[in-house]
Design a protein around this motif. Structure first.
Motif: not given
Length: 116
Positions: A35-45
């Motif tokens: 979930n933390v990994f996904q949140t980082g990807i979301f923030l990047f996009f």
């Protein structure tokens, strides 16, 4: 430097999430790391899609437009991420009921013991 802060936060979130996924033996912590990994990807996009001076597309006025596609894709990815988390946690409940532990090494050992 302040304009790069969201990118640095995204990199930090991806790094922390990936480290937890790879390093930790507890399965619930692996789901949280995902979930933390996904949140980082979301923030990047979302950060990469932001445009200064951009606005929502409107045919009546001219000017720089902001592309709404990244926000739509991230919204869809959030829904998929919540669904994946729910399924993963449901599987973990079943694993705990079957093996009595959520440690990856103990579950693997119990599976190997059952094969012999």
């Amino acid at each position: 430097m302040l304009e790069r802060l969201p990118y640095l936060a995204a990199i930090a979130l991806v790094g922390i999430g990936l480290a937890v996924l790879v390093d930790d033996e507890h399965l619930v912590k692996k789901v949280l790391g995902l979930n933390v990994f996904q949140t980082g990807i979301f923030l990047f996009f979302v950060t990469a899609a932001a445009r200064e001076g951009g606005s929502a597309p409107n045919v009546a006025k001219a000017g720089p437009y902001a592309n709404p596609l990244p926000q739509v894709l991230i919204l869809t990815a959030i829904v998929v991420g919540v669904s994946v988390t729910a399924v993963a946690l449901a599987l973990l409940v079943r694993i705990h009921a079957e093996y009595g532990t959520l440690r990856e090494d103990a579950v693997r050992a119990a599976i190997e013991e059952g094969r012999e």
